[in-house]
Design a protein around this motif. Structure first.
Motif, PDB file in Angstrom:
ATOM      1  N   GLU A 389       9.651 -13.175   0.203  1.00  0.00           N
ATOM      2  CA  GLU A 389       9.488 -12.945   1.639  1.00  0.00           C
ATOM      3  C   GLU A 389       9.621 -11.464   1.986  1.00  0.00           C
ATOM      4  OE1 GLU A 389      11.793 -15.570   4.060  1.00  0.00           O
ATOM      5  OE2 GLU A 389      11.034 -17.379   3.071  1.00  0.00           O
ATOM      6  N   ASP A 390       9.229 -10.611   1.044  1.00  0.00           N
ATOM      7  CA  ASP A 390       9.162  -9.164   1.283  1.00  0.00           C
ATOM      8  C   ASP A 390       7.698  -8.808   1.545  1.00  0.00           C
ATOM      9  OD1 ASP A 390       9.179  -6.431   1.328  1.00  0.00           O
ATOM     10  OD2 ASP A 390       9.663  -6.176  -0.794  1.00  0.00           O
ATOM     11  N   THR A 391       7.365  -8.702   2.810  1.00  0.00           N
ATOM     12  CA  THR A 391       5.993  -8.317   3.161  1.00  0.00           C
ATOM     13  C   THR A 391       5.902  -6.857   3.592  1.00  0.00           C
ATOM     14  OG1 THR A 391       6.380  -9.154   5.405  1.00  0.00           O
ATOM     15  CG2 THR A 391       5.324 -10.649   3.837  1.00  0.00           C
ATOM     16  N   ARG A 392       7.032  -6.171   3.653  1.00  0.00           N
ATOM     17  CA  ARG A 392       7.030  -4.785   4.104  1.00  0.00           C
ATOM     18  C   ARG A 392       6.512  -3.831   3.028  1.00  0.00           C
ATOM     19  NH1 ARG A 392       9.955  -3.868   8.756  1.00  0.00           N
ATOM     20  NH2 ARG A 392      11.134  -5.664   9.527  1.00  0.00           N
ATOM     21  N   THR A 393       6.949  -4.049   1.791  1.00  0.00           N
ATOM     22  CA  THR A 393       6.559  -3.126   0.726  1.00  0.00           C
ATOM     23  C   THR A 393       5.050  -3.061   0.534  1.00  0.00           C
ATOM     24  OG1 THR A 393       8.678  -3.466  -0.391  1.00  0.00           O
ATOM     25  CG2 THR A 393       6.862  -2.558  -1.705  1.00  0.00           C
ATOM     26  N   PRO A 394       4.349  -4.201   0.439  1.00  0.00           N
ATOM     27  CA  PRO A 394       2.888  -4.104   0.333  1.00  0.00           C
ATOM     28  C   PRO A 394       2.237  -3.418   1.531  1.00  0.00           C
ATOM     29  CG  PRO A 394       3.624  -6.288  -0.332  1.00  0.00           C
ATOM     30  CD  PRO A 394       4.808  -5.593   0.258  1.00  0.00           C
ATOM     31  N   VAL A 395       2.902  -3.485   2.703  1.00  0.00           N
ATOM     32  CA  VAL A 395       2.359  -2.808   3.878  1.00  0.00           C
ATOM     33  C   VAL A 395       2.328  -1.301   3.665  1.00  0.00           C
ATOM     34  CG1 VAL A 395       2.830  -2.198   6.269  1.00  0.00           C
ATOM     35  CG2 VAL A 395       2.959  -4.570   5.555  1.00  0.00           C
ATOM     36  N   TRP A 396       3.443  -0.752   3.184  1.00  0.00           N
ATOM     37  CA  TRP A 396       3.497   0.700   2.996  1.00  0.00           C
ATOM     38  C   TRP A 396       2.533   1.140   1.894  1.00  0.00           C
ATOM     39  CZ3 TRP A 396       5.356   3.358   6.730  1.00  0.00           C
ATOM     40  CH2 TRP A 396       6.390   2.844   7.519  1.00  0.00           C
ATOM     41  N   SER A 397       2.454   0.349   0.845  1.00  0.00           N
ATOM     42  CA  SER A 397       1.506   0.663  -0.223  1.00  0.00           C
ATOM     43  C   SER A 397       0.069   0.613   0.293  1.00  0.00           C
ATOM     44  CB  SER A 397       1.680  -0.327  -1.380  1.00  0.00           C
ATOM     45  OG  SER A 397       0.707  -0.125  -2.373  1.00  0.00           O
ATOM     46  N   ALA A 398      -0.231  -0.425   1.060  1.00  0.00           N
ATOM     47  CA  ALA A 398      -1.579  -0.578   1.605  1.00  0.00           C
ATOM     48  C   ALA A 398      -1.914   0.553   2.576  1.00  0.00           C
ATOM     49  CB  ALA A 398      -1.714  -1.925   2.300  1.00  0.00           C
ATOM     50  N   ALA A 399      -0.926   0.938   3.412  1.00  0.00           N
ATOM     51  CA  ALA A 399      -1.164   2.000   4.387  1.00  0.00           C
ATOM     52  C   ALA A 399      -1.496   3.323   3.690  1.00  0.00           C
ATOM     53  CB  ALA A 399       0.065   2.174   5.279  1.00  0.00           C
ATOM     54  N   ALA A 400      -0.740   3.616   2.653  1.00  0.00           N
ATOM     55  CA  ALA A 400      -0.967   4.879   1.944  1.00  0.00           C
ATOM     56  C   ALA A 400      -2.325   4.902   1.260  1.00  0.00           C
ATOM     57  CB  ALA A 400       0.145   5.092   0.916  1.00  0.00           C
ATOM     58  N   THR A 401      -2.664   3.813   0.560  1.00  0.00           N
ATOM     59  CA  THR A 401      -3.928   3.797  -0.167  1.00  0.00           C
ATOM     60  C   THR A 401      -5.131   3.725   0.769  1.00  0.00           C
ATOM     61  OG1 THR A 401      -3.672   1.393  -0.471  1.00  0.00           O
ATOM     62  CG2 THR A 401      -2.954   2.812  -2.268  1.00  0.00           C
ATOM     63  N   LEU A 402      -4.962   3.035   1.905  1.00  0.00           N
ATOM     64  CA  LEU A 402      -6.063   2.985   2.861  1.00  0.00           C
ATOM     65  C   LEU A 402      -6.322   4.369   3.459  1.00  0.00           C
ATOM     66  CD1 LEU A 402      -8.153   1.310   4.362  1.00  0.00           C
ATOM     67  CD2 LEU A 402      -6.421   0.805   6.094  1.00  0.00           C
TER      68      LEU A 402
END
Length: 534
Positions: A389-402
């Protein structure tokens, strides 16, 4: 049921769907080519499908499945797991339906603005912008229907019933094939490619109805009883909503990148969007079969291990998933890159699709498949976060790569056109995987062991030998790729057959294939776990 067997079930049915999808796109390419109507249809098809993958199959599924699984395998307020799970699913469905209705209605009203944001350059071609808006309004209700399908599919996946959810895309492609055939005969009366685009748009909406009807039947057949009641924002529904918001971004980097790519592709010469989407079909063949199958199978299994505190089994499961992912995607990526001209010429060139357009499409395929292993590994690594239930980490990774992807596009698109756009997507997908793996390693949630590294190195050896054989065969078979149907089929059969035999022969001899893991496919019961954590 083992991971390998689950992946085999999902992958096998997904392969059937991809074959029909391939037939669909072959027909669309030959009937519409890469012109005004084709671009308008591709945009109208992209919008609901991108939102579907982003919200329904991406964010919603990764948040809903672990919560539903926890209730299904436990007790709550004295109720059995079945009762608690059905009550939770009913509460979610009662809210989800109204959210989807509202979102779809607003999107259809705002469609001129949405199309303008993504494809403002269409206004330079008389009638193209207006056609894209109208077709998008016809196709957008598909989002509502297929989102409900995705929820029912996730519910059945949590019960280890993977077949229905893997089968529903077959219905989509069958209906769309009927649509393009209908449009072809309709065009003979009207004389306009717009008739084909209209037939396809109407077929997409009809396909959503067929898919939902089938999944409702499959859900009831599985013994699940869901009721749509007055919407209630229970604590569980609110928690699901809080998980969905960041997961929408974290799980949907590929889909968000698709919207970004659509924006840049529509600024290029007419036909660029169509060529990009058709080229992505070749990329999506292994991605859809391997990546979606792995991601779908691993999430509920990983959630059970983590919630049960069995970290050793969670590590083993993830290592097995990485090994299977690289075993399937490394040779697929290499073969597609080398044989792209053969596949594009044999499958897509003909009718209204010219050789010149086919050559551009082949270059796009080469650029896209450079990121194929990364596209699939994202599906393997993200469940390690979502199951906790950790959905924050993929958010930061996705934001940076996007952000990197957008910056790269502004640089490469004016210089290298549609091929540069595809290459930027592949690069940023690889960057996203690297970031996710680094975080998993730092947190101790997954370790890349020497045994796993040795297995992948041997896979690379087998891939290199296969690539050399295909490189030698390509010029010998080139005259037949654009020949008669028999010549095309036979020449591709030689390429594919040689690639499969050489890769798996060398891989087996070099020990790149785990025989115990592979043996699980042939057993009713899983073999003794292969401990890749050692």
């Amino acid at each position: 049921m083992s991971l390998v067997r689950n992946v085999g079930t999902i992958g096998g049915l997904t392969a059937v769907s991809r074959v029909f999808g391939f037939i669909r796109d072959m027909l669309v390419a030959r009937v519409l080519g890469a012109g005004l109507a084709a671009d308008a249809w591709q945009l109208a098809f992209t919008l609901p499908n991108t939102f579907r993958r982003l919200f329904a199959e991406g964010a919603f599924s990764v948040a809903f499945v672990p919560m539903y699984t926890r209730r299904l395998h436990g007790t709550e307020d004295g109720a059995s797991g079945e009762e608690a799970a059905d009550r939770f699913a009913g509460d979610v469905l009662s809210v989800f339906v109204w959210v989807l209705l509202g979102f779809s209605a607003l999107a259809m009203l705002a469609m001129p603005g949405i199309v303008w944001l993504l494809a403002r350059e269409y206004q330079a071609v008389p009638g193209k912008f207006e056609l894209a808006v109208t077709l998008s309004r016809v196709t957008f209700p598909y989002l509502l229907l297929v989102s409900l399908v995705a929820m029912l599919s996730g519910l059945l996946n949590a019960r280890s019933r993977f077949a229905p959810g893997a089968f529903v895309p077959v219905l989509l492609n069958l209906v769309l094939i009927a649509g393009v055939v209908t449009g072809y005969f309709w065009r003979q009366r009207t004389g306009s490619d717009v008739s084909v685009a209209w037939a396809l748009a109407c077929a997409l909406a009809a396909a959503g109805v067929a898919q939902l009807a089938y999944m409702a039947w499959a859900t009831r057949r599985a013994g699940v009883r869901l009721r749509v009641t007055r919407p209630r924002f229970t604590p569980d529904v609110r928690r699901l909503g809080m998980l969905i918001l960041p997961a929408t971004f974290g799980a949907g980097i590929y889909q968000i990148s698709q919207l970004v790519d659509t924006f840049f592709a529509t600024s290029l010469p007419q036909g660029s969007l169509t060529l990009l989407k058709l080229a992505d079909r070749l990329n999506q063949m292994p991605l859809g079969i391997f990546g979606i199958a792995l991601g779908t199978a691993i999430l509920p299994m990983l959630a059970r291990h983590i919630q049960g505190g069995d970290m050793r089994e969670a590590q083993r499961l993830q290592a097995n998933a990485v090994e299977v992912a690289t075993l399937l995607t490394l040779p697929a990526a290499a073969a597609l890159a080398i044989c792209a001209p053969a596949f594009v010429t044999a499958f897509f060139v003909g009718g209204k699709m010219t050789l010149a357009s086919g050559a551009i499409m082949a270059d796009i395929v080469v650029a896209l498949v450079c990121g194929l292993p990364a596209y699939v590994l994202v599906k393997v690594f993200q469940p390690a976060f979502f199951s906790r239930e950790d959905t924050r980490t993929p958010v930061w990774s996705a934001a940076a790569t996007l952000a990197v992807n957008i910056a790269l596009n502004f640089y490469v698109v004016p210089r290298y056109g549609i091929v540069g756009l595809a290459a930027a997507t592949a690069f940023t997908a690889t960057l996203n995987v690297a970031v996710l793996y680094a975080v998993l390693q730092l947190r101790g949630w997954f370790r890349f062991t020497a045994r796993l590294g040795s297995r992948i190195a041997r896979q690379l050896l087998a891939t290199g030998v296969m690539s050399a054989v295909l490189w030698l065969l390509m010029p010998l078979l080139a005259p037949y790729f654009g020949g008669t149907v028999v010549e095309r089929v036979l020449s591709l059969a030689v390429l594919v057959g040689a690639g499969v035999v050489v890769f798996f022969g060398v891989a087996y001899a070099a020990g790149a294939i785990d025989r115990d893991l592979l043996g699980q496919l042939r057993r009713r019961r899983p073999a003794k776990p292969v401990d890749l954590a050692e």
